[in-house]
Design a protein around this motif. Sequence first.
Motif, PDB file in Angstrom:
ATOM      1  N   GLY A   1      -1.099   1.542   8.564  1.00  0.00           N
ATOM      2  CA  GLY A   1      -2.353   1.274   7.962  1.00  0.00           C
ATOM      3  C   GLY A   1      -2.599   2.199   6.766  1.00  0.00           C
ATOM      4  O   GLY A   1      -1.781   3.332   6.593  1.00  0.00           O
ATOM      5  N   GLY A   2      -3.669   1.796   5.928  1.00  0.00           N
ATOM      6  CA  GLY A   2      -3.902   2.547   5.001  1.00  0.00           C
ATOM      7  C   GLY A   2      -4.369   4.051   5.169  1.00  0.00           C
ATOM      8  O   GLY A   2      -3.880   4.963   4.366  1.00  0.00           O
TER       9      GLY A   2
ATOM     10  N   VAL B   1       0.879  -1.229  -0.045  1.00  0.00           N
ATOM     11  CA  VAL B   1      -0.151   0.182  -0.035  1.00  0.00           C
ATOM     12  C   VAL B   1       0.886   1.207  -0.029  1.00  0.00           C
ATOM     13  O   VAL B   1       0.544   2.232  -0.693  1.00  0.00           O
ATOM     14  CB  VAL B   1      -0.925  -0.047   1.200  1.00  0.00           C
ATOM     15  N   PHE B   2       2.010   1.230   0.899  1.00  0.00           N
ATOM     16  CA  PHE B   2       2.722   2.360   0.686  1.00  0.00           C
ATOM     17  C   PHE B   2       3.464   2.492  -0.476  1.00  0.00           C
ATOM     18  O   PHE B   2       3.918   3.733  -0.945  1.00  0.00           O
ATOM     19  CB  PHE B   2       3.881   2.297   1.861  1.00  0.00           C
ATOM     20  N   ARG B   3       3.895   1.514  -1.308  1.00  0.00           N
ATOM     21  CA  ARG B   3       4.553   1.470  -2.605  1.00  0.00           C
ATOM     22  C   ARG B   3       3.360   2.113  -3.585  1.00  0.00           C
ATOM     23  O   ARG B   3       3.849   3.104  -4.504  1.00  0.00           O
ATOM     24  CB  ARG B   3       4.973   0.322  -2.975  1.00  0.00           C
TER      25      ARG B   3
ATOM     26  N   GLU C   1      -9.434  -5.890  -2.909  1.00  0.00           N
ATOM     27  CA  GLU C   1      -8.082  -5.555  -3.543  1.00  0.00           C
ATOM     28  C   GLU C   1      -8.131  -4.046  -3.431  1.00  0.00           C
ATOM     29  O   GLU C   1      -9.030  -3.001  -3.050  1.00  0.00           O
ATOM     30  CB  GLU C   1      -8.472  -5.472  -5.304  1.00  0.00           C
ATOM     31  N   VAL C   2      -6.814  -3.618  -2.971  1.00  0.00           N
ATOM     32  CA  VAL C   2      -6.302  -2.062  -2.900  1.00  0.00           C
ATOM     33  C   VAL C   2      -5.975  -1.668  -4.152  1.00  0.00           C
ATOM     34  O   VAL C   2      -4.725  -1.822  -4.692  1.00  0.00           O
ATOM     35  CB  VAL C   2      -5.275  -2.070  -1.677  1.00  0.00           C
TER      36      VAL C   2
ATOM     37  N   GLY D   1      -7.714   1.888  -0.965  1.00  0.00           N
ATOM     38  CA  GLY D   1      -7.624   2.191  -2.216  1.00  0.00           C
ATOM     39  C   GLY D   1      -6.875   3.529  -2.592  1.00  0.00           C
ATOM     40  O   GLY D   1      -7.036   4.281  -1.682  1.00  0.00           O
ATOM     41  N   MET D   2      -6.464   3.748  -3.618  1.00  0.00           N
ATOM     42  CA  MET D   2      -5.846   5.221  -3.921  1.00  0.00           C
ATOM     43  C   MET D   2      -6.608   6.303  -3.717  1.00  0.00           C
ATOM     44  O   MET D   2      -6.350   7.326  -3.515  1.00  0.00           O
ATOM     45  CB  MET D   2      -5.360   5.060  -5.447  1.00  0.00           C
TER      46      MET D   2
END
Length: 525
Positions: free
Chosen positions: A168-169, A109-111, A458-459, A481-482
Amino acid sequence: MTLTGNLLIGRAGVPATAGTMKAFNPAVGELIEPEFAFGGAAEVDRAVRLADEAVDSYSHTGPAERAAFLDLIADKLEAVKDELAARASLETGLPIAQFEGEVVRTAGVFRKFATVVRQGRFLQVAIDTAQPDRQPTPRMDHRLQKVALGPVVVFGASNFPISYSVAGGDTASALAAGCPVVIKAHNAHPGASEIQGRVIQEAVAEVGLHEGVFSLVRGAGNEIGEALVDHPLVRAVTFTGSEGGGMALYHRAQQRPEPIPVFTEMTSVNPTFVLPAALAARGAEIGGGLVQRAMYNAGQACLKPAILLALDGPGFQELRDAAIAEVEKAAARTMLTPGIHDSYVRNAQRMENGGATLIGAGPVPARAWDGQSLLYEVTGEQLLADPVLRKEVFSPAILLVRLTGMDQLLEVARAFRGQLSATLHAEAADHAAAEQLLSILERRTGRIVFNAFSIPQEVSYASTHGGPFPATSDSRFTSVGMGAIERFIRPVTYQNFPDDLLPQPLREANPLHLWRLVDGELSQH
Protein backbone atom coordinates in the motif's frame (compact mmCIF):
# COMPACT_ATOMS: atom_id res chain seq x y z
CA MET A 1 2.40 -18.39 -7.28
CA THR A 2 2.14 -21.23 -4.76
CA LEU A 3 1.45 -19.87 -1.30
CA THR A 4 3.86 -21.13 1.37
CA GLY A 5 2.34 -19.52 4.45
CA ASN A 6 5.82 -18.48 5.59
CA LEU A 7 6.89 -15.22 7.13
CA LEU A 8 9.16 -13.23 4.81
CA ILE A 9 12.21 -12.03 6.72
CA GLY A 10 14.78 -10.54 4.41
CA ARG A 11 15.33 -13.01 1.59
CA ALA A 12 14.18 -15.99 3.71
CA GLY A 13 10.85 -17.72 4.07
CA VAL A 14 10.45 -18.47 7.78
CA PRO A 15 8.07 -21.18 9.05
CA ALA A 16 5.85 -20.86 12.10
CA THR A 17 7.35 -20.45 15.56
CA ALA A 18 4.21 -19.33 17.41
CA GLY A 19 1.33 -21.26 15.84
CA THR A 20 -0.55 -20.98 12.57
CA MET A 21 -3.81 -19.71 11.10
CA LYS A 22 -5.94 -20.17 8.01
CA ALA A 23 -7.68 -17.47 6.03
CA PHE A 24 -11.47 -17.28 6.35
CA ASN A 25 -13.94 -16.66 3.55
CA PRO A 26 -16.78 -14.65 5.15
CA ALA A 27 -19.06 -15.12 2.13
CA VAL A 28 -19.34 -18.87 2.65
CA GLY A 29 -18.10 -19.21 6.22
CA GLU A 30 -15.22 -21.55 5.40
CA LEU A 31 -11.52 -21.70 6.22
CA ILE A 32 -9.11 -21.59 3.27
CA GLU A 33 -5.83 -23.41 2.74
CA PRO A 34 -2.91 -23.18 3.35
CA GLU A 35 -1.86 -22.58 6.92
CA PHE A 36 -0.03 -19.30 7.54
CA ALA A 37 2.80 -18.93 10.01
CA PHE A 38 2.72 -16.86 13.16
CA GLY A 39 5.96 -15.48 14.55
CA GLY A 40 7.00 -13.87 17.79
CA ALA A 41 9.56 -11.55 19.33
CA ALA A 42 12.52 -13.42 17.84
CA GLU A 43 11.19 -13.00 14.29
CA VAL A 44 10.46 -9.33 14.93
CA ASP A 45 14.00 -8.82 16.20
CA ARG A 46 15.50 -10.53 13.16
CA ALA A 47 13.41 -8.48 10.72
CA VAL A 48 14.10 -5.15 12.41
CA ARG A 49 17.83 -5.82 12.78
CA LEU A 50 18.05 -6.65 9.09
CA ALA A 51 16.16 -3.43 8.32
CA ASP A 52 18.61 -1.46 10.43
CA GLU A 53 21.54 -3.10 8.65
CA ALA A 54 19.99 -2.02 5.33
CA VAL A 55 19.51 1.65 6.25
CA ASP A 56 22.96 2.99 5.35
CA SER A 57 23.11 1.41 1.90
CA TYR A 58 19.45 1.78 0.94
CA SER A 59 19.01 5.36 2.13
CA HIS A 60 22.03 6.35 0.04
CA THR A 61 20.80 4.81 -3.20
CA GLY A 62 20.70 7.33 -6.00
CA PRO A 63 17.42 8.61 -7.42
CA ALA A 64 17.65 6.49 -10.58
CA GLU A 65 18.36 3.25 -8.69
CA ARG A 66 15.63 3.75 -6.09
CA ALA A 67 13.09 4.83 -8.69
CA ALA A 68 13.87 1.76 -10.79
CA PHE A 69 13.21 -0.41 -7.73
CA LEU A 70 9.80 1.20 -7.21
CA ASP A 71 8.94 0.82 -10.89
CA LEU A 72 9.91 -2.85 -10.74
CA ILE A 73 7.52 -3.42 -7.84
CA ALA A 74 4.77 -1.81 -9.92
CA ASP A 75 5.56 -4.06 -12.87
CA LYS A 76 5.52 -7.16 -10.70
CA LEU A 77 2.22 -6.21 -9.06
CA GLU A 78 0.59 -5.86 -12.45
CA ALA A 79 2.04 -9.22 -13.50
CA VAL A 80 0.22 -10.98 -10.61
CA LYS A 81 -2.95 -8.86 -10.87
CA ASP A 82 -5.33 -11.69 -11.67
CA GLU A 83 -3.95 -14.03 -9.02
CA LEU A 84 -3.79 -11.33 -6.36
CA ALA A 85 -7.31 -10.07 -7.06
CA ALA A 86 -8.72 -13.59 -6.97
CA ARG A 87 -7.07 -14.37 -3.63
CA ALA A 88 -8.18 -11.06 -2.09
CA SER A 89 -11.74 -11.78 -3.23
CA LEU A 90 -11.59 -15.27 -1.73
CA GLU A 91 -10.44 -13.88 1.62
CA THR A 92 -12.99 -11.03 1.80
CA GLY A 93 -16.06 -12.05 -0.18
CA LEU A 94 -15.81 -8.83 -2.19
CA PRO A 95 -15.82 -8.79 -6.03
CA ILE A 96 -12.68 -9.71 -7.99
CA ALA A 97 -13.15 -6.68 -10.25
CA GLN A 98 -12.83 -4.39 -7.22
CA PHE A 99 -9.42 -5.84 -6.42
CA GLU A 100 -8.25 -5.75 -10.02
CA GLY A 101 -8.80 -2.01 -9.81
CA GLU A 102 -6.99 -1.91 -6.48
CA VAL A 103 -3.93 -3.60 -7.98
CA VAL A 104 -3.82 -1.11 -10.88
CA ARG A 105 -4.19 1.79 -8.45
CA THR A 106 -1.46 0.45 -6.18
CA ALA A 107 0.97 -0.11 -9.04
CA GLY A 108 0.25 3.44 -10.12
CA VAL A 109 1.15 4.73 -6.66
CA PHE A 110 4.56 3.04 -6.82
CA ARG A 111 5.17 4.60 -10.22
CA LYS A 112 4.19 8.04 -8.96
CA PHE A 113 6.61 7.72 -6.07
CA ALA A 114 9.29 6.64 -8.53
CA THR A 115 8.73 9.97 -10.26
CA VAL A 116 8.92 11.80 -6.92
CA VAL A 117 12.28 10.15 -6.23
CA ARG A 118 13.66 11.03 -9.68
CA GLN A 119 12.59 14.66 -9.28
CA GLY A 120 14.27 14.86 -5.88
CA ARG A 121 12.11 17.73 -4.62
CA PHE A 122 11.22 15.72 -1.50
CA LEU A 123 14.83 16.24 -0.35
CA GLN A 124 13.98 19.95 0.03
CA VAL A 125 17.56 20.96 -0.65
CA ALA A 126 18.49 24.43 0.66
CA ILE A 127 21.87 26.10 0.38
CA ASP A 128 23.02 29.25 2.15
CA THR A 129 26.44 30.00 0.68
CA ALA A 130 29.32 31.25 2.77
CA GLN A 131 29.65 35.00 3.39
CA PRO A 132 33.16 35.34 4.83
CA ASP A 133 33.11 39.13 4.60
CA ARG A 134 29.74 39.62 6.27
CA GLN A 135 29.77 42.06 9.18
CA PRO A 136 29.63 41.99 12.11
CA THR A 137 30.09 38.18 11.85
CA PRO A 138 30.95 36.05 8.82
CA ARG A 139 28.61 33.26 7.72
CA MET A 140 29.77 29.72 7.07
CA ASP A 141 28.36 27.65 4.22
CA HIS A 142 25.16 25.79 5.26
CA ARG A 143 23.52 23.04 3.16
CA LEU A 144 20.36 21.16 4.10
CA GLN A 145 18.64 18.06 2.78
CA LYS A 146 16.06 15.65 4.15
CA VAL A 147 17.27 12.14 5.04
CA ALA A 148 15.46 8.87 5.77
CA LEU A 149 14.35 8.23 9.36
CA GLY A 150 15.35 4.54 9.38
CA PRO A 151 13.34 1.31 9.75
CA VAL A 152 9.58 1.86 9.43
CA VAL A 153 6.91 -0.55 10.70
CA VAL A 154 3.70 -0.62 8.64
CA PHE A 155 0.53 -2.18 10.07
CA GLY A 156 -1.58 -3.49 7.19
CA ALA A 157 -5.25 -2.50 7.15
CA SER A 158 -8.26 -4.81 6.88
CA ASN A 159 -10.55 -2.85 4.57
CA PHE A 160 -8.31 -2.47 1.50
CA PRO A 161 -6.26 -5.69 1.26
CA ILE A 162 -3.97 -4.24 -1.40
CA SER A 163 -3.89 -0.44 -1.49
CA TYR A 164 -3.70 -0.08 2.32
CA SER A 165 -1.88 -3.31 2.98
CA VAL A 166 1.51 -4.87 2.27
CA ALA A 167 2.08 -3.00 -1.00
CA GLY A 168 0.00 0.00 0.00
CA GLY A 169 0.77 3.67 0.08
CA ASP A 170 2.55 3.55 3.44
CA THR A 171 5.02 0.98 2.13
CA ALA A 172 5.47 2.82 -1.17
CA SER A 173 6.11 6.19 0.47
CA ALA A 174 8.47 4.78 3.10
CA LEU A 175 10.52 2.93 0.48
CA ALA A 176 10.55 6.08 -1.65
CA ALA A 177 11.96 8.01 1.30
CA GLY A 178 14.80 5.49 1.64
CA CYS A 179 13.43 3.67 4.67
CA PRO A 180 13.46 -0.13 4.96
CA VAL A 181 10.01 -1.50 5.80
CA VAL A 182 8.83 -4.24 8.15
CA ILE A 183 5.15 -4.95 7.51
CA LYS A 184 2.85 -6.48 10.07
CA ALA A 185 0.42 -8.24 7.73
CA HIS A 186 -3.28 -8.20 8.61
CA ASN A 187 -4.66 -11.61 9.48
CA ALA A 188 -7.87 -10.98 7.51
CA HIS A 189 -6.10 -11.55 4.17
CA PRO A 190 -2.89 -13.55 4.70
CA GLY A 191 -2.76 -15.01 1.19
CA ALA A 192 -3.12 -11.66 -0.53
CA SER A 193 -0.48 -10.33 1.85
CA GLU A 194 1.99 -13.08 0.97
CA ILE A 195 1.58 -12.50 -2.77
CA GLN A 196 2.34 -8.80 -2.35
CA GLY A 197 5.18 -9.50 0.05
CA ARG A 198 6.87 -11.91 -2.30
CA VAL A 199 6.55 -9.40 -5.14
CA ILE A 200 8.51 -6.85 -3.08
CA GLN A 201 10.95 -9.48 -1.80
CA GLU A 202 11.70 -10.53 -5.39
CA ALA A 203 12.18 -6.91 -6.47
CA VAL A 204 14.67 -6.33 -3.65
CA ALA A 205 16.71 -9.33 -4.80
CA GLU A 206 16.56 -8.50 -8.51
CA VAL A 207 17.78 -4.94 -8.00
CA GLY A 208 20.54 -6.17 -5.68
CA LEU A 209 19.49 -4.26 -2.57
CA HIS A 210 20.24 -5.35 1.00
CA GLU A 211 17.79 -8.07 1.99
CA GLY A 212 16.67 -6.06 5.03
CA VAL A 213 14.93 -3.46 2.83
CA PHE A 214 11.69 -5.46 3.22
CA SER A 215 10.28 -8.06 5.61
CA LEU A 216 6.80 -9.35 6.44
CA VAL A 217 5.76 -10.75 9.82
CA ARG A 218 2.47 -12.00 11.19
CA GLY A 219 1.27 -12.94 14.66
CA ALA A 220 -1.66 -13.73 16.90
CA GLY A 221 -3.03 -11.19 19.35
CA ASN A 222 -1.29 -7.96 20.28
CA GLU A 223 2.11 -9.36 21.21
CA ILE A 224 3.77 -9.09 17.81
CA GLY A 225 2.50 -5.55 17.26
CA GLU A 226 3.77 -4.51 20.67
CA ALA A 227 7.15 -6.10 19.95
CA LEU A 228 7.40 -4.11 16.72
CA VAL A 229 6.55 -0.79 18.36
CA ASP A 230 8.87 -1.49 21.30
CA HIS A 231 11.90 -2.46 19.23
CA PRO A 232 14.62 0.14 19.86
CA LEU A 233 15.78 0.17 16.21
CA VAL A 234 12.35 1.09 14.80
CA ARG A 235 12.10 4.77 13.89
CA ALA A 236 8.45 5.22 12.86
CA VAL A 237 5.14 3.33 12.72
CA THR A 238 2.10 3.66 10.48
CA PHE A 239 -1.36 2.30 11.30
CA THR A 240 -4.77 2.34 9.62
CA GLY A 241 -7.67 1.10 11.72
CA SER A 242 -9.76 1.81 14.78
CA GLU A 243 -9.24 4.69 17.17
CA GLY A 244 -8.70 2.25 20.03
CA GLY A 245 -6.04 0.28 18.18
CA GLY A 246 -4.28 3.35 16.84
CA MET A 247 -4.12 5.13 20.18
CA ALA A 248 -2.85 2.00 21.95
CA LEU A 249 0.11 1.94 19.55
CA TYR A 250 0.59 5.70 19.82
CA HIS A 251 0.73 5.68 23.62
CA ARG A 252 3.03 2.68 23.65
CA ALA A 253 5.45 4.42 21.30
CA GLN A 254 5.52 7.51 23.50
CA GLN A 255 6.39 5.40 26.54
CA ARG A 256 9.55 4.00 24.95
CA PRO A 257 12.89 5.22 26.34
CA GLU A 258 13.26 6.83 22.90
CA PRO A 259 9.78 7.86 21.70
CA ILE A 260 9.02 7.58 17.98
CA PRO A 261 6.28 8.97 15.72
CA VAL A 262 3.20 6.85 15.08
CA PHE A 263 1.25 8.02 12.05
CA THR A 264 -2.31 6.75 12.49
CA GLU A 265 -5.40 7.03 10.32
CA MET A 266 -8.27 6.10 12.61
CA THR A 267 -11.84 7.35 12.40
CA SER A 268 -13.94 9.75 10.37
CA VAL A 269 -17.62 10.27 9.50
CA ASN A 270 -16.86 12.71 6.64
CA PRO A 271 -19.91 14.95 7.17
CA THR A 272 -21.72 16.29 4.11
CA PHE A 273 -23.44 19.69 4.47
CA VAL A 274 -26.13 20.70 1.97
CA LEU A 275 -26.79 24.45 1.91
CA PRO A 276 -30.30 25.81 1.18
CA ALA A 277 -30.08 26.80 -2.50
CA ALA A 278 -28.29 23.56 -3.40
CA LEU A 279 -30.88 21.58 -1.44
CA ALA A 280 -33.74 23.25 -3.31
CA ALA A 281 -32.08 22.79 -6.70
CA ARG A 282 -30.52 19.33 -6.34
CA GLY A 283 -31.92 17.65 -3.23
CA ALA A 284 -32.82 14.35 -4.85
CA GLU A 285 -29.58 14.16 -6.81
CA ILE A 286 -27.50 14.75 -3.68
CA GLY A 287 -29.46 12.30 -1.52
CA GLY A 288 -29.27 9.46 -4.02
CA GLY A 289 -25.68 10.17 -5.02
CA LEU A 290 -24.43 10.20 -1.46
CA VAL A 291 -25.98 6.83 -0.68
CA GLN A 292 -24.42 5.30 -3.79
CA ARG A 293 -20.97 6.50 -2.75
CA ALA A 294 -21.45 5.53 0.89
CA MET A 295 -22.22 1.92 -0.06
CA TYR A 296 -18.85 1.43 -1.74
CA ASN A 297 -17.07 -1.56 -0.17
CA ALA A 298 -20.22 -2.21 1.88
CA GLY A 299 -19.60 1.02 3.75
CA GLN A 300 -16.20 -0.21 4.94
CA ALA A 301 -14.17 2.76 3.75
CA CYS A 302 -12.50 5.46 5.81
CA LEU A 303 -13.88 8.15 3.46
CA LYS A 304 -17.49 6.94 3.52
CA PRO A 305 -19.82 9.99 3.68
CA ALA A 306 -21.60 8.72 6.78
CA ILE A 307 -23.55 11.79 7.96
CA LEU A 308 -25.73 13.90 5.65
CA LEU A 309 -26.87 17.27 7.04
CA ALA A 310 -29.48 19.54 5.49
CA LEU A 311 -31.96 22.24 6.53
CA ASP A 312 -35.62 21.33 6.85
CA GLY A 313 -36.91 23.37 3.92
CA PRO A 314 -37.39 23.28 0.14
CA GLY A 315 -35.73 20.17 -1.26
CA PHE A 316 -35.33 18.31 2.04
CA GLN A 317 -38.15 15.86 1.40
CA GLU A 318 -36.81 15.14 -2.08
CA LEU A 319 -33.33 14.51 -0.63
CA ARG A 320 -34.78 12.25 2.05
CA ASP A 321 -36.97 10.28 -0.37
CA ALA A 322 -34.09 9.76 -2.82
CA ALA A 323 -31.80 8.57 -0.05
CA ILE A 324 -34.42 6.13 1.21
CA ALA A 325 -35.06 4.78 -2.29
CA GLU A 326 -31.34 4.25 -2.90
CA VAL A 327 -30.83 2.49 0.45
CA GLU A 328 -33.80 0.23 -0.11
CA LYS A 329 -32.34 -1.13 -3.34
CA ALA A 330 -28.77 -1.47 -2.01
CA ALA A 331 -28.31 -5.22 -1.58
CA ALA A 332 -26.64 -6.59 1.52
CA ARG A 333 -22.97 -7.49 0.94
CA THR A 334 -20.50 -9.59 2.81
CA MET A 335 -18.51 -7.64 5.35
CA LEU A 336 -14.77 -8.08 5.61
CA THR A 337 -14.62 -10.13 8.78
CA PRO A 338 -17.07 -11.55 11.33
CA GLY A 339 -15.58 -9.13 13.86
CA ILE A 340 -16.32 -6.09 11.70
CA HIS A 341 -19.84 -7.40 11.14
CA ASP A 342 -20.40 -7.85 14.88
CA SER A 343 -19.14 -4.32 15.51
CA TYR A 344 -21.55 -3.01 12.86
CA VAL A 345 -24.50 -4.69 14.57
CA ARG A 346 -23.50 -3.24 17.94
CA ASN A 347 -22.98 0.25 16.56
CA ALA A 348 -26.28 0.23 14.67
CA GLN A 349 -27.98 -0.68 17.94
CA ARG A 350 -26.05 2.10 19.64
CA MET A 351 -27.49 4.62 17.17
CA GLU A 352 -31.01 3.39 17.83
CA ASN A 353 -30.40 3.56 21.56
CA GLY A 354 -29.24 7.14 21.02
CA GLY A 355 -32.60 8.06 19.52
CA ALA A 356 -31.93 7.60 15.80
CA THR A 357 -34.98 6.52 13.80
CA LEU A 358 -34.59 3.89 11.08
CA ILE A 359 -36.23 5.34 7.96
CA GLY A 360 -34.84 3.05 5.26
CA ALA A 361 -33.34 -0.42 4.97
CA GLY A 362 -32.06 -2.56 2.14
CA PRO A 363 -33.01 -6.17 1.44
CA VAL A 364 -32.66 -8.56 4.37
CA PRO A 365 -29.23 -10.28 4.39
CA ALA A 366 -29.13 -13.85 3.15
CA ARG A 367 -25.79 -14.77 4.75
CA ALA A 368 -24.48 -14.62 8.28
CA TRP A 369 -21.94 -11.83 7.81
CA ASP A 370 -23.72 -9.72 5.23
CA GLY A 371 -24.24 -6.07 6.10
CA GLN A 372 -27.72 -4.68 5.52
CA SER A 373 -27.91 -1.12 4.18
CA LEU A 374 -29.49 1.20 6.76
CA LEU A 375 -30.55 4.85 6.81
CA TYR A 376 -31.25 6.57 10.12
CA GLU A 377 -32.57 10.05 10.85
CA VAL A 378 -32.12 12.46 13.77
CA THR A 379 -32.69 16.13 14.40
CA GLY A 380 -29.95 18.67 14.88
CA GLU A 381 -30.85 18.87 18.56
CA GLN A 382 -30.35 15.13 18.97
CA LEU A 383 -27.01 15.18 17.21
CA LEU A 384 -25.77 18.02 19.42
CA ALA A 385 -27.04 16.38 22.60
CA ASP A 386 -25.48 12.94 22.09
CA PRO A 387 -21.85 12.62 20.93
CA VAL A 388 -22.47 8.93 20.27
CA LEU A 389 -24.47 9.87 17.19
CA ARG A 390 -21.41 11.65 15.76
CA LYS A 391 -19.20 8.55 15.98
CA GLU A 392 -18.19 6.38 13.04
CA VAL A 393 -20.23 3.29 12.18
CA PHE A 394 -17.93 1.26 9.95
CA SER A 395 -20.64 -0.33 7.81
CA PRO A 396 -23.36 0.39 5.22
CA ALA A 397 -25.21 2.66 7.68
CA ILE A 398 -25.87 6.37 7.07
CA LEU A 399 -27.30 9.11 9.28
CA LEU A 400 -29.52 11.90 7.92
CA VAL A 401 -29.70 15.02 10.08
CA ARG A 402 -32.65 17.42 9.81
CA LEU A 403 -31.51 20.94 10.80
CA THR A 404 -33.63 23.94 11.72
CA GLY A 405 -31.52 26.71 10.18
CA MET A 406 -28.04 28.05 9.42
CA ASP A 407 -27.28 28.85 13.06
CA GLN A 408 -27.83 25.22 13.99
CA LEU A 409 -25.88 24.00 10.97
CA LEU A 410 -22.86 26.03 12.06
CA GLU A 411 -23.25 24.86 15.65
CA VAL A 412 -23.33 21.25 14.51
CA ALA A 413 -20.27 21.79 12.33
CA ARG A 414 -18.37 23.06 15.37
CA ALA A 415 -19.40 19.95 17.34
CA PHE A 416 -17.61 17.50 15.04
CA ARG A 417 -14.20 16.19 16.02
CA GLY A 418 -11.36 15.99 13.49
CA GLN A 419 -12.24 14.45 10.13
CA LEU A 420 -10.42 13.09 7.10
CA SER A 421 -12.80 15.01 4.86
CA ALA A 422 -15.87 17.21 4.87
CA THR A 423 -18.16 18.11 1.98
CA LEU A 424 -20.44 21.01 1.19
CA HIS A 425 -22.97 21.32 -1.61
CA ALA A 426 -23.77 24.91 -2.53
CA GLU A 427 -25.10 27.12 -5.31
CA ALA A 428 -24.05 30.71 -5.97
CA ALA A 429 -26.74 31.97 -3.59
CA ASP A 430 -25.15 29.86 -0.83
CA HIS A 431 -21.64 31.31 -1.08
CA ALA A 432 -21.97 33.72 1.85
CA ALA A 433 -23.10 30.87 4.08
CA ALA A 434 -20.41 28.63 2.61
CA GLU A 435 -17.72 31.10 3.66
CA GLN A 436 -18.93 30.89 7.25
CA LEU A 437 -18.93 27.10 7.13
CA LEU A 438 -15.50 26.91 5.49
CA SER A 439 -13.77 28.69 8.35
CA ILE A 440 -15.15 26.03 10.70
CA LEU A 441 -14.33 23.07 8.47
CA GLU A 442 -10.75 24.19 7.84
CA ARG A 443 -10.05 23.67 11.53
CA ARG A 444 -11.60 20.20 11.57
CA THR A 445 -10.50 18.38 8.44
CA GLY A 446 -7.67 17.80 5.99
CA ARG A 447 -9.79 17.85 2.81
CA ILE A 448 -12.88 19.89 1.90
CA VAL A 449 -14.94 18.77 -1.11
CA PHE A 450 -17.24 21.13 -3.02
CA ASN A 451 -20.28 19.87 -4.98
CA ALA A 452 -18.98 16.31 -5.13
CA PHE A 453 -18.57 13.43 -2.67
CA SER A 454 -15.74 12.45 -0.33
CA ILE A 455 -15.08 9.12 -2.00
CA PRO A 456 -13.16 8.17 -4.11
CA GLN A 457 -9.94 10.11 -3.58
CA GLU A 458 -7.27 10.93 -6.10
CA VAL A 459 -3.66 9.99 -5.33
CA SER A 460 -1.76 13.08 -6.43
CA TYR A 461 0.61 15.83 -5.39
CA ALA A 462 -2.27 17.93 -4.02
CA SER A 463 -4.27 15.19 -2.30
CA THR A 464 -4.52 14.95 1.48
CA HIS A 465 -5.64 12.02 3.60
CA GLY A 466 -5.29 13.30 7.12
CA GLY A 467 -6.86 15.63 9.61
CA PRO A 468 -7.04 16.69 13.23
CA PHE A 469 -7.42 14.07 15.96
CA PRO A 470 -9.03 11.54 16.00
CA ALA A 471 -8.92 11.28 12.21
CA THR A 472 -5.16 11.00 12.60
CA SER A 473 -2.59 11.27 15.37
CA ASP A 474 -0.70 14.05 13.54
CA SER A 475 -2.64 16.43 11.32
CA ARG A 476 0.53 17.86 9.76
CA PHE A 477 0.90 14.83 7.48
CA THR A 478 -1.02 12.86 4.88
CA SER A 479 -1.03 9.10 4.33
CA VAL A 480 -2.22 9.38 0.70
CA GLY A 481 -0.64 11.37 -2.09
CA MET A 482 2.92 12.30 -2.86
CA GLY A 483 3.19 14.31 0.35
CA ALA A 484 3.03 11.03 2.31
CA ILE A 485 6.79 10.70 1.88
CA GLU A 486 7.32 13.59 4.30
CA ARG A 487 6.41 11.37 7.26
CA PHE A 488 9.63 9.40 6.84
CA ILE A 489 12.28 12.08 6.36
CA ARG A 490 13.96 14.61 8.61
CA PRO A 491 16.32 17.56 8.00
CA VAL A 492 20.11 17.43 8.32
CA THR A 493 22.31 20.50 7.82
CA TYR A 494 25.93 20.16 6.67
CA GLN A 495 27.90 23.20 7.83
CA ASN A 496 31.24 24.28 6.40
CA PHE A 497 31.79 20.95 4.56
CA PRO A 498 34.32 20.37 1.79
CA ASP A 499 32.52 19.69 -1.46
CA ASP A 500 33.79 16.12 -1.90
CA LEU A 501 32.33 15.05 1.45
CA LEU A 502 28.87 16.45 0.75
CA PRO A 503 25.98 14.21 -0.36
CA GLN A 504 25.46 14.51 -4.12
CA PRO A 505 22.27 16.62 -3.86
CA LEU A 506 24.25 19.30 -2.00
CA ARG A 507 27.42 19.47 -4.10
CA GLU A 508 28.33 22.71 -5.80
CA ALA A 509 28.04 21.31 -9.33
CA ASN A 510 24.55 19.92 -8.65
CA PRO A 511 25.34 16.59 -10.37
CA LEU A 512 21.74 15.34 -10.00
CA HIS A 513 20.33 18.54 -11.62
CA LEU A 514 17.87 19.09 -8.78
CA TRP A 515 15.89 22.22 -8.09
CA ARG A 516 17.46 23.76 -5.00
CA LEU A 517 16.83 26.82 -2.84
CA VAL A 518 20.11 28.73 -3.09
CA ASP A 519 20.38 31.87 -0.96
CA GLY A 520 16.59 32.04 -0.94
CA GLU A 521 16.12 31.67 -4.72
CA LEU A 522 15.04 28.53 -6.58
CA SER A 523 17.77 27.36 -8.90
CA GLN A 524 18.77 24.29 -10.90
CA HIS A 525 22.43 25.34 -11.01
